[in-house]
Scaffold this active site. Structure first.
Site, PDB file in Angstrom:
ATOM      1  N   LYS A  37       0.817  -1.204   0.000  1.00 49.34           N
ATOM      2  CA  LYS A  37       0.000   0.000   0.000  1.00 49.34           C
ATOM      3  C   LYS A  37       0.861   1.269   0.000  1.00 49.34           C
ATOM      4  O   LYS A  37       0.432   2.311  -0.479  1.00 49.34           O
ATOM      5  CB  LYS A  37      -0.925   0.020   1.217  1.00 49.34           C
ATOM      6  CG  LYS A  37      -1.836  -1.192   1.379  1.00 49.34           C
ATOM      7  CD  LYS A  37      -2.919  -1.225   0.313  1.00 49.34           C
ATOM      8  CE  LYS A  37      -4.046  -2.182   0.667  1.00 49.34           C
ATOM      9  NZ  LYS A  37      -3.672  -3.596   0.695  1.00 49.34           N
TER      10      LYS A  37
HETATM   11  C1  LIG Z   1      -4.329  -4.702   0.201  1.00 51.29           C
HETATM   12  C2  LIG Z   1      -3.539  -5.940   0.142  1.00 51.29           C
HETATM   13  C3  LIG Z   1      -3.820  -6.924  -0.806  1.00 51.29           C
HETATM   14  C4  LIG Z   1      -4.982  -6.809  -1.767  1.00 51.29           C
HETATM   15  O1  LIG Z   1      -4.766  -5.822  -2.731  1.00 51.29           O
HETATM   16  P1  LIG Z   1      -6.020  -5.259  -3.570  1.00 51.29           P
HETATM   17  O2  LIG Z   1      -5.455  -4.146  -4.377  1.00 51.29           O
HETATM   18  O3  LIG Z   1      -7.018  -4.790  -2.569  1.00 51.29           O
HETATM   19  O4  LIG Z   1      -6.526  -6.370  -4.391  1.00 51.29           O
HETATM   20  C5  LIG Z   1      -3.010  -8.032  -0.845  1.00 51.29           C
HETATM   21  N1  LIG Z   1      -1.996  -8.199   0.027  1.00 51.29           N
HETATM   22  C6  LIG Z   1      -1.701  -7.271   0.946  1.00 51.29           C
HETATM   23  C7  LIG Z   1      -0.584  -7.514   1.896  1.00 51.29           C
HETATM   24  C8  LIG Z   1      -2.447  -6.106   1.034  1.00 51.29           C
HETATM   25  O5  LIG Z   1      -2.147  -5.195   1.963  1.00 51.29           O
END
Ligand SMILES: *Cc1c(COP(=O)(O)O)cnc(C)c1O
Length: 496
Positions: free
Chosen positions: A113
Site C-alpha cells: 500500500k
Molecule cells: C491490500 C492488500 C492486498 C490486496 O490488494 P487489492 O489491491 O485490494 O486487491 C493483498 N496483500 C496485501 C498484503 C495487502 O495489503
C-alpha cells in the site's frame, strides 16, 4: 485526458477532480477515457522515479511536469524506501522455473500500500488546490489492515487534510493493530468497528454518498475524500511497478523486450491486479492475469462462472488484507469489458447491493475469462506454500504472497503455461510473524515481537526497522464503535 464515471456516461471530470472527489456522486468510480501508449524503450534506462513520471504524466494532463516530478520525487526518493529501490524483483529460477517476485513492501509500513499511499497525499493536496481552494479534506479510510497504516503514515501532518481510519475489530493482525494504534500525527484518528471489512467499507461509502452530510460538512469548509483503492490517485501509481518489473527483467536479461509475461496478484479489493490490466492497456505485453484469493474466493468463482455472489460465509484468514467479499475495483474492469455500458453496469451493481449477487452477460464473462485466471488457497495450503518456498527456493514469503505463489502453482499444473511470471509480493513476512512461523516446526512465543525475532533467526532474514520501532511506541488510539454509528463518530471527531 478526462475521466468518466462507471455509472454515468454524461459525467466528465479532470484528473484533479477525480482525485479530489475520490468517488463519483452517484456511487460510480472514475475511469480514464483512454489509455495512452507507453514506449517501453523510452522507459528502459530510467530509474523508478523516472518511470513513475513517465506513466503519471500521461494521465495527469492537468498537472505540470514540475508538479509530477515533485510528487514522484518526494514519494519514492528521500530514503522513503529501502535502498531507494521501491520495487525490486527477486528471481526464483534456480530450478528452471520462470518465477520472479516483485517485492512491493520496502516502504515505511512494510506493505505494498505504501507504493500508492506515499504519493497520494502529494497528488491529493495538489488536486484540492486546483479544484477546491481552501477546503480541508476529511479523508475516510476503511481498511482490512494494511491500507490504514499506509494511509496514516502518508497523510500524517499533511496540511489541509484530516484522516479517520476504520478497521474491523477482529479482522487485523496484532502487528497491524499496533501499527495503527501507535500512529503519530495531529490530524489523524483510528477507530475499530464491530464488524468485518465489508461493514467498514459500506459505512464509509454511505458517508461519502450522503448529500445531507456533505452539505453539513461543506458549511464548515470541509469536504470528504477517500484514500481507498477506489481513488484514481491510488490506482494510477500502481501501474508504474508493473512496467518497472518488466524493464528490470529485460535489463537483467531474464526476458527480451517484447516477450510476454504473466502477472500473479494476491487480490482483495481488485486494485493491484486492475493496475496490471491498465499497464497492459498501455502496451505492457501481459498474457494472463492470475487472480489469487484466499478462502474468501468470490473472485475465483466469478472469473470461472460470470456470477458474482457475495452471499456466502465470510472467513477470517491468515491473509487478512484479502478478507473481502465485495471487490470494489472489479466495477472498473467490468466497465471496460462490457463496452462501457453504464446502464448495464449500474444494473449489476444495484443487484449486488440489493440482492447480494449479479451475473454478467456472456460476452463480458468470456472477455473476463480470456484475460484472467482465478484460483484460491485456504490457510493450510498457504502455510504449506511458505514452508515449501523457503525450503526449495530459500525465499521467505508472507501469507498474502504465499496465496499468490500457491495459485500460480495450480495454474502451472493446470495449463503448463511457462510464460515468465511476475508474482506481486505484497507484504513483509514480519507483519504476520505468528502465521509465518507456522511454516517452521517451533514453539511460538506469545509476544509478536518475540515471534519476529524467532522468525529472523529461523529464516536468516532481517526484521524491517519500522517493525522493530513499534515495540516502544505508546498506544494513542483505543476508540471502538458500531458500524451503524460511523457517521456520528466522524461528526464528533472532526467537530463540525
Ligand atoms: C491490500 C492488500 C492486498 C490486496 O490488494 P487489492 O489491491 O485490494 O486487491 C493483498 N496483500 C496485501 C498484503 C495487502 O495489503
Amino acid at each position: 485526458m478526462n475521466y468518466n464515471s462507471t455509472r454515468n456516461a454524461a459525467l466528465q471530470v479532470t484528473a484533479a477532480q477525480a482525485i479530489a472527489q475520490g468517488i463519483s456522486e452517484e456511487g460510480g468510480l472514475f475511469v480514464p477515457q483512454s489509455f495512452p501508449k507507453a514506449d517501453l524503450n523510452d522507459m528502459l534506462g530510467l530509474d523508478y522515479i523516472g518511470r513513475a513520471e513517465y506513466v503519471l504524466s500521461r494521465f495527469l494532463t492537468d498537472f505540470t511536469p514540475e508538479e509530477i516530478k515533485a510528487c514522484a520525487g518526494s514519494a519514492y526518493g528521500d530514503g522513503k524506501f529501502d535502498d531507494n529501490t521501491p520495487a525490486p524483483v527477486v528471481s526464483l529460477d534456480k530450478h528452471g522455473e520462470n518465477k520472479h517476485i516483485l517485492e512491493l513492501w520496502h516502504g515505511p509500513t512494510c506493505a505494498f500500500k505504501d507504493m500508492a499511499l506515499q504519493i497520494l497525499p502529494h497528488l491529493l493536496t495538489r488536486s484540492l488546490k486546483k479544484t477546491a481552494d481552501g477546503k480541508t479534506a476529511v479523508i475516510l479510510v476503511a481498511t482490512s489492515g494494511d491500507t490504514g497504516k499506509a494511509a496514516l503514515e502518508g497523510f500524517k501532518d499533511v496540511a489541509g487534510t484530516e484522516m479517520i481510519v476504520f478497521y474491523p475489530e477482529n479482522g487485523v493482525s496484532p502487528m497491524q493493530k499496533r501499527q495503527m494504534n501507535t500512529q503519530e500525527g495531529e490530524n489523524v484518528c483510528v477507530c475499530a468497528i464491530h464488524g468485518n471489512f465489508d461493514d467498514a467499507q459500506t459505512g464509509v461509502k454511505k458517508i461519502f454518498t450522503d448529500p445531507a452530510l456533505k452539505a453539513e460538512f461543506a458549511q464548515h469548509n470541509k469536504m470528504f475524500s477517500s484514500a481507498n483503492s477506489i481513488n484514481w490517485g491510488r490506482l494510477l501509481p500502481q501501474i508504474v511497478y508493473y512496467f518497472s518489473a518488466y524493464l528490470d527483467l529485460v535489463n537483467a536479461k531474464k526476458i527480451k523486450m517484447g516477450d510476454a509475461i504473466n502477472v500473479v496478484v494476491p487480490t482483495g479489493n481488485f486494485g493491484n491486479i486492475l493496475a496490471s490490466y491498465y499497464a497492459k492497456r498501455m502496451g505492457l505485453p501481459v498474457h494472463k492475469f492470475i487472480c489469487a484469493s484466499n478462502s474468501n474466493n468470490v473472485l475465483t468463482d466469478f472469473i470461472r462462472t460470470g456470477t458474482y455472489d457475495k452471499k456466502r460465509v465470510f472467513y477470517t484468514t491468515i491473509s487478512p488484507s484479502m478478507d473481502i467479499l465485495v471487490s470494489s475495483n472489479l466495477e472498473r474492469l467490468l466497465y471496460h469489458l462490457c463496452g462501457e455500458d453504464t446502464e448495464k453496469l449500474t444494473g449489476w451493481m444495484n443487484a449486488l447491493q440489493s440482492g447480494g449477487a449479479y451475473t454478467v452477460d456472456a460476452a463480458t464473462a468470456d472477455a473476463v475469462r480470456a484475460l484472467f485466471y482465478g484460483g484460491c488457497c485456504d490457510d493450510k495450503e498457504t502455510v504449506e506454500v511458505i514452508r515449501n518456498t523457503f525450503e526449495k527456493d530459500g525465499y521467505l514469503c508472507d501469507t498474502h504472497t504465499a496465496v499468490a505463489v500457491g495459485v500460480y502453482e495450480q495454474y502451472l499444473k493446470e495449463t503448463g503455461d511457462n510464460t515468465p511470471a511476475v508474482i506481486a509480493s505484497t507484504a513483509s513476512p514480519y507483519k504476520f510473524p505468528d502465521s509465518v512461523l507456522d511454516a517452521f516446526d517451533c514453539e511460538k512465543p506469545a509476544d509478536p515481537f518475540a515471534e519476529a525475532e524467532l522468525l529472523a533467526k529461523l529464516s536468516n532474514t532481517k526484521i524491517p526497522a519500522p517493525i522493530t520501532a513499534l515495540r516502544t511506541k505508546p498506544v494513542r488510539f483505543e476508540n471502538t464503535c458500531a458500524a451503524a454509528d460511523m457517521a456520528d463518530f466522524v461528526r464528533e471527531t472532526v467537530r463540525v
